[in-house]
Design a protein around this motif. Structure first.
Motif, PDB file in Angstrom:
ATOM      1  N   ASP A   1       7.964 -87.095  54.800  1.00 54.83           N
ATOM      2  CA  ASP A   1       7.703 -85.677  55.080  1.00 54.83           C
ATOM      3  C   ASP A   1       6.382 -85.434  55.802  1.00 54.83           C
ATOM      4  O   ASP A   1       6.090 -84.316  56.197  1.00 54.83           O
ATOM      5  CB  ASP A   1       7.790 -84.837  53.798  1.00 54.83           C
ATOM      6  N   GLU A   2       5.587 -86.486  56.030  1.00 61.48           N
ATOM      7  CA  GLU A   2       4.325 -86.347  56.778  1.00 61.48           C
ATOM      8  C   GLU A   2       4.389 -86.946  58.182  1.00 61.48           C
ATOM      9  O   GLU A   2       3.466 -86.766  58.972  1.00 61.48           O
ATOM     10  CB  GLU A   2       3.187 -87.011  56.002  1.00 61.48           C
ATOM     11  N   VAL A   3       5.474 -87.664  58.486  1.00 61.37           N
ATOM     12  CA  VAL A   3       5.573 -88.355  59.774  1.00 61.37           C
ATOM     13  C   VAL A   3       5.367 -87.401  60.942  1.00 61.37           C
ATOM     14  O   VAL A   3       4.591 -87.674  61.851  1.00 61.37           O
ATOM     15  CB  VAL A   3       6.922 -89.102  59.889  1.00 61.37           C
ATOM     16  N   LEU A   4       6.049 -86.267  60.930  1.00 63.63           N
ATOM     17  CA  LEU A   4       5.980 -85.348  62.071  1.00 63.63           C
ATOM     18  C   LEU A   4       4.640 -84.625  62.200  1.00 63.63           C
ATOM     19  O   LEU A   4       4.386 -83.980  63.216  1.00 63.63           O
ATOM     20  CB  LEU A   4       7.126 -84.338  61.999  1.00 63.63           C
ATOM     21  N   THR A   5       3.773 -84.746  61.189  1.00 62.55           N
ATOM     22  CA  THR A   5       2.451 -84.126  61.273  1.00 62.55           C
ATOM     23  C   THR A   5       1.427 -85.044  61.943  1.00 62.55           C
ATOM     24  O   THR A   5       0.328 -84.601  62.261  1.00 62.55           O
ATOM     25  CB  THR A   5       1.920 -83.743  59.879  1.00 62.55           C
ATOM     26  N   LYS A   6       1.784 -86.293  62.154  1.00 64.95           N
ATOM     27  CA  LYS A   6       0.863 -87.261  62.757  1.00 64.95           C
ATOM     28  C   LYS A   6       0.754 -87.032  64.259  1.00 64.95           C
ATOM     29  O   LYS A   6       1.712 -86.588  64.899  1.00 64.95           O
ATOM     30  CB  LYS A   6       1.332 -88.699  62.487  1.00 64.95           C
TER      31      LYS A   6
ATOM     32  N   MET B   1       1.174 -87.859  67.940  1.00 70.94           N
ATOM     33  CA  MET B   1       2.060 -88.776  68.663  1.00 70.94           C
ATOM     34  C   MET B   1       2.534 -88.106  69.943  1.00 70.94           C
ATOM     35  O   MET B   1       2.381 -86.893  70.119  1.00 70.94           O
ATOM     36  CB  MET B   1       3.254 -89.179  67.795  1.00 70.94           C
ATOM     37  N   ALA B   2       3.124 -88.896  70.809  1.00 70.02           N
ATOM     38  CA  ALA B   2       3.730 -88.351  72.029  1.00 70.02           C
ATOM     39  C   ALA B   2       4.852 -87.397  71.633  1.00 70.02           C
ATOM     40  O   ALA B   2       5.567 -87.644  70.658  1.00 70.02           O
ATOM     41  CB  ALA B   2       4.262 -89.483  72.895  1.00 70.02           C
ATOM     42  N   GLU B   3       5.014 -86.310  72.357  1.00 67.02           N
ATOM     43  CA  GLU B   3       6.016 -85.307  72.001  1.00 67.02           C
ATOM     44  C   GLU B   3       7.437 -85.864  72.038  1.00 67.02           C
ATOM     45  O   GLU B   3       8.282 -85.475  71.233  1.00 67.02           O
ATOM     46  CB  GLU B   3       5.893 -84.067  72.891  1.00 67.02           C
ATOM     47  N   GLY B   4       7.715 -86.766  72.958  1.00 67.99           N
ATOM     48  CA  GLY B   4       9.031 -87.394  72.984  1.00 67.99           C
ATOM     49  C   GLY B   4       9.286 -88.197  71.716  1.00 67.99           C
ATOM     50  O   GLY B   4      10.380 -88.172  71.158  1.00 67.99           O
ATOM     51  N   ASP B   5       8.259 -88.908  71.236  1.00 67.15           N
ATOM     52  CA  ASP B   5       8.384 -89.669  69.993  1.00 67.15           C
ATOM     53  C   ASP B   5       8.644 -88.732  68.817  1.00 67.15           C
ATOM     54  O   ASP B   5       9.440 -89.032  67.937  1.00 67.15           O
ATOM     55  CB  ASP B   5       7.128 -90.490  69.721  1.00 67.15           C
ATOM     56  N   ARG B   6       7.994 -87.587  68.823  1.00 70.94           N
ATOM     57  CA  ARG B   6       8.197 -86.599  67.752  1.00 70.94           C
ATOM     58  C   ARG B   6       9.662 -86.133  67.735  1.00 70.94           C
ATOM     59  O   ARG B   6      10.280 -86.024  66.689  1.00 70.94           O
ATOM     60  CB  ARG B   6       7.254 -85.404  67.949  1.00 70.94           C
ATOM     61  N   TYR B   7      10.210 -85.918  68.901  1.00 71.34           N
ATOM     62  CA  TYR B   7      11.609 -85.501  69.011  1.00 71.34           C
ATOM     63  C   TYR B   7      12.534 -86.605  68.477  1.00 71.34           C
ATOM     64  O   TYR B   7      13.476 -86.338  67.727  1.00 71.34           O
ATOM     65  CB  TYR B   7      11.941 -85.180  70.470  1.00 71.34           C
ATOM     66  N   ILE B   8      12.243 -87.845  68.855  1.00 75.25           N
ATOM     67  CA  ILE B   8      13.048 -88.987  68.403  1.00 75.25           C
ATOM     68  C   ILE B   8      12.988 -89.107  66.886  1.00 75.25           C
ATOM     69  O   ILE B   8      14.012 -89.262  66.218  1.00 75.25           O
ATOM     70  CB  ILE B   8      12.583 -90.283  69.092  1.00 75.25           C
ATOM     71  N   PHE B   9      11.780 -89.042  66.313  1.00 76.32           N
ATOM     72  CA  PHE B   9      11.632 -89.105  64.856  1.00 76.32           C
ATOM     73  C   PHE B   9      12.414 -87.987  64.171  1.00 76.32           C
ATOM     74  O   PHE B   9      13.113 -88.221  63.201  1.00 76.32           O
ATOM     75  CB  PHE B   9      10.159 -88.971  64.441  1.00 76.32           C
ATOM     76  N   LYS B  10      12.259 -86.787  64.663  1.00 77.77           N
ATOM     77  CA  LYS B  10      12.931 -85.642  64.050  1.00 77.77           C
ATOM     78  C   LYS B  10      14.433 -85.872  64.003  1.00 77.77           C
ATOM     79  O   LYS B  10      15.080 -85.611  62.990  1.00 77.77           O
ATOM     80  CB  LYS B  10      12.598 -84.364  64.820  1.00 77.77           C
ATOM     81  N   HIS B  11      14.985 -86.388  65.071  1.00 77.83           N
ATOM     82  CA  HIS B  11      16.416 -86.641  65.119  1.00 77.83           C
ATOM     83  C   HIS B  11      16.814 -87.774  64.159  1.00 77.83           C
ATOM     84  O   HIS B  11      17.712 -87.612  63.335  1.00 77.83           O
ATOM     85  CB  HIS B  11      16.870 -86.983  66.535  1.00 77.83           C
ATOM     86  N   ILE B  12      16.164 -88.923  64.280  1.00 78.73           N
ATOM     87  CA  ILE B  12      16.571 -90.097  63.511  1.00 78.73           C
ATOM     88  C   ILE B  12      16.372 -89.899  62.015  1.00 78.73           C
ATOM     89  O   ILE B  12      17.176 -90.376  61.208  1.00 78.73           O
ATOM     90  CB  ILE B  12      15.856 -91.362  64.033  1.00 78.73           C
TER      91      ILE B  12
END
Length: 155
Positions: A107-112, A114-125
């Motif tokens: 639940d903290e991953v997306l707060t780190k 990072m590149a915005e594309g990586d954030r999108y990938i994390f959110k999806h996966i």
């Protein structure tokens, strides 16, 4: 065109992340594929080299094209294959040559940072079992200027 493979390792509701020294951005371990190497062998090898851990049964979750543009001209392009697994063996390195290894609560991953594309990938996966395919277009300063995703309905 450069090809890279990385893997999201999720254990006990945490993700192993790597904080890169150049920008202080978080990524998941992985790296460049060698000539003739298949993507699965590459992600296993790169993950082990960067973390000391041997991932087991990585599943391909996404394939992405990254384009770097300066004005309207493409100056760099590469492909990234993102895997996911929950199983590994071995002992985590105390020091990685690639940056600082850190277990991060899901639940903290997306707060780190990072590149915005990586954030999108994390959110999806982290929220879907569907494979994701896409293209991300960045400026040379890593500002996301365009993206095209399939499935387009993804989070």
């Amino acid at each position: 065109m450069q090809r890279v493979a990385n893997c999201i390792l999720r254990v006990n509701n945490q993700i192993l992340m790597l904080k890169k020294p150049r920008r202080g951005w978080y990524v998941v371990p992985g790296g460049k594929m060698e000539a003739g190497e298949n993507i699965k062998d590459s992600v296993i090898r790169e993950f082990r080299e960067e973390t000391g851990l041997e991932i087991q049964a990585p599943e391909l979750m996404g394939s992405f094209t990254f384009i770097m543009k300066e004005q309207d001209e493409t100056v760099q392009e590469w492909m990234m294959f993102t895997f996911q697994t929950t199983v590994c063996e071995g002992k985590l390195l105390e020091l990685s040559e690639e940056g600082e290894l850190e277990w991060v609560d899901v639940d903290e991953v997306l707060t780190k940072p990072m590149a915005e594309g990586d954030r999108y990938i994390f959110k999806h996966i982290l929220n879907s079992e569907d494979q994701l395919y896409g293209t991300f277009v960045y400026t040379t300063d890593f500002e996301l200027i365009d993206q095209d995703m399939d499935p387009s309905r993804s989070t």
